[in-house]
Design a protein around this motif. Sequence first.
Motif, PDB file in Angstrom:
ATOM      1  N   HIS A  66       0.839  -1.196   0.000  1.00  0.00           N
ATOM      2  CA  HIS A  66       0.000   0.000   0.000  1.00  0.00           C
ATOM      3  C   HIS A  66       0.872   1.244   0.000  1.00  0.00           C
ATOM      4  CE1 HIS A  66      -2.488  -3.292   1.372  1.00  0.00           C
ATOM      5  NE2 HIS A  66      -3.583  -2.563   1.177  1.00  0.00           N
ATOM      6  N   VAL A  67       0.542   2.182  -0.857  1.00  0.00           N
ATOM      7  CA  VAL A  67       1.314   3.429  -0.950  1.00  0.00           C
ATOM      8  C   VAL A  67       0.353   4.612  -0.962  1.00  0.00           C
ATOM      9  CG1 VAL A  67       3.291   2.406  -2.161  1.00  0.00           C
ATOM     10  CG2 VAL A  67       1.344   3.270  -3.475  1.00  0.00           C
ATOM     11  N   PRO A 100     -10.199   0.373  -4.789  1.00  0.00           N
ATOM     12  CA  PRO A 100      -9.993  -1.061  -4.581  1.00  0.00           C
ATOM     13  C   PRO A 100      -9.432  -1.801  -5.792  1.00  0.00           C
ATOM     14  CG  PRO A 100     -12.326  -0.593  -4.839  1.00  0.00           C
ATOM     15  CD  PRO A 100     -11.629   0.727  -4.906  1.00  0.00           C
ATOM     16  N   LEU A 101      -8.339  -1.292  -6.345  1.00  0.00           N
ATOM     17  CA  LEU A 101      -7.669  -1.981  -7.445  1.00  0.00           C
ATOM     18  C   LEU A 101      -6.193  -2.141  -7.095  1.00  0.00           C
ATOM     19  CD1 LEU A 101      -7.989  -3.056 -10.415  1.00  0.00           C
ATOM     20  CD2 LEU A 101      -6.859  -0.928 -11.082  1.00  0.00           C
ATOM     21  N   ARG A 117      -1.251  -0.889  -4.332  1.00  0.00           N
ATOM     22  CA  ARG A 117      -2.497  -0.143  -4.421  1.00  0.00           C
ATOM     23  C   ARG A 117      -2.492   1.063  -3.494  1.00  0.00           C
ATOM     24  NH1 ARG A 117      -7.686  -0.425  -1.835  1.00  0.00           N
ATOM     25  NH2 ARG A 117      -7.628  -1.493   0.168  1.00  0.00           N
ATOM     26  N   VAL A 118      -3.308   2.063  -3.850  1.00  0.00           N
ATOM     27  CA  VAL A 118      -3.509   3.258  -3.039  1.00  0.00           C
ATOM     28  C   VAL A 118      -4.902   3.139  -2.432  1.00  0.00           C
ATOM     29  CG1 VAL A 118      -3.723   5.772  -3.036  1.00  0.00           C
ATOM     30  CG2 VAL A 118      -2.036   4.667  -4.540  1.00  0.00           C
ATOM     31  N   PRO A 119      -4.987   2.918  -1.121  1.00  0.00           N
ATOM     32  CA  PRO A 119      -6.307   2.723  -0.505  1.00  0.00           C
ATOM     33  C   PRO A 119      -7.085   4.032  -0.410  1.00  0.00           C
ATOM     34  CG  PRO A 119      -4.581   2.648   1.176  1.00  0.00           C
ATOM     35  CD  PRO A 119      -3.884   2.770  -0.151  1.00  0.00           C
ATOM     36  N   ASP A 120      -8.398   3.890  -0.518  1.00  0.00           N
ATOM     37  CA  ASP A 120      -9.276   5.063  -0.459  1.00  0.00           C
ATOM     38  C   ASP A 120      -9.925   5.114   0.919  1.00  0.00           C
ATOM     39  OD1 ASP A 120     -10.835   7.207  -1.067  1.00  0.00           O
ATOM     40  OD2 ASP A 120     -12.297   6.075  -2.247  1.00  0.00           O
ATOM     41  N   THR A 180      -9.736  -5.740  -6.372  1.00  0.00           N
ATOM     42  CA  THR A 180      -9.524  -6.476  -7.617  1.00  0.00           C
ATOM     43  C   THR A 180      -8.025  -6.451  -7.905  1.00  0.00           C
ATOM     44  OG1 THR A 180     -11.666  -5.766  -8.429  1.00  0.00           O
ATOM     45  CG2 THR A 180     -10.073  -6.447 -10.101  1.00  0.00           C
ATOM     46  N   VAL A 181      -7.464  -7.595  -8.318  1.00  0.00           N
ATOM     47  CA  VAL A 181      -6.030  -7.641  -8.631  1.00  0.00           C
ATOM     48  C   VAL A 181      -5.869  -7.814 -10.138  1.00  0.00           C
ATOM     49  CG1 VAL A 181      -3.833  -8.832  -8.230  1.00  0.00           C
ATOM     50  CG2 VAL A 181      -5.518  -8.681  -6.369  1.00  0.00           C
TER      51      VAL A 181
END
Length: 326
Positions: free
Chosen positions: A62-63, A90-91, A117-120, A178-179
Amino acid sequence: MRVVAADRAHIAEAAERLRSGRLVAFPTETVYGLGGDATNARAVADIFELKARPSFNPLIVHVADLAEAETVGVFDERARLLAAAFWPGPLSIVVPRPDEGKVCDLACAGGSTVAVRVPDHPVAQALLAAAKRPLAAPSANPSGYLSPTAAEHVAQAFGQADLMVLDGGPCTVGLESTVVDCSSRQHTTMLRSGGVPLSDVTSVVSDVCDGTRPDGEQPRSPGMLSRHYAPALPLRLNADSVAGSEALLAFGPAPFAGAVATRNLSIRGDLVEAAANLFAMLHDLERSDAIAIAVMAIPDHGLGHAINDRLRRGAEAGICTIADPA
Ligand code: TXA
Ligand code: MG
């Protein structure tokens, strides 16, 4: 186990914990993550141990934003388009790792790619900003259990653990990310369905293979991708001696003498330390002039189970380099 409100003071404390190599469970919009410093192999080994994962599945890193993502992975035009369309969100995007990437080998299960991924979520974002480093975070559940969508789920699952849980309320998406794998130049492949539907992904990048369907042409649970598990030299497991032409991956206080090169996973016989060292040491040894790597026996309990799983796959996969993104 300490469950605390995700206020400013606790987020600052959690960031310090992460910076010193300890773990923090935190909310994202999808599910709660079990977070650790992605650049610290010991912290990442602790994540695997706490989850009791039977094998080293690679973790999502996560970044804070795309700029930071570009420091941990190599983004091509297609990956940037996906990031621009869905981040924060969520990607998770799988991209090649750079040569001198800062994410540790263990977070990527020794492979040549990294999922980013960059979490929201405001708490996740504040934590990333304060920790100032990428965070590896699988879902905060023991392996084989349901993913946690509330702090109570994490507390129930890891009651006895030395863990700080930031309670940010229930997760809004409640389903993992989703990956999408963008590491191959030829194909874009959805590896896991999740918070972003496939149709949304294909509206940005055409020709996405659905790797989640059993009849799909692409292979794809990462645990089954041989490239995650194949060192460049043959592995000889449970060795009880070493030949002069072999390199030695040792374990414990009495390594055999006479190898071309030796790395000791843990002189103290500590399996968490061994897990943290495993991939980096295999990379070192495969660069030696040896004809094979002899591996001393490793106890098959705790993280030793995942270590042995990885080594067995490596031994079966034969000759094909870890670093080859093919
Ligand atoms: O929503 C989520 O993604 C949550 C939150 C915490 O962000 N995290 C999560 O992580 O679900 P985890 O470790 O439970 O799932 C990671 C998934 C696995 O299916 C793993 O195999 C895949 O991502 N993955 C990670 N790195 C990969 C890589 N380099 N190549 C292919 N697949 C990868
Ligand atoms: Mg999970």
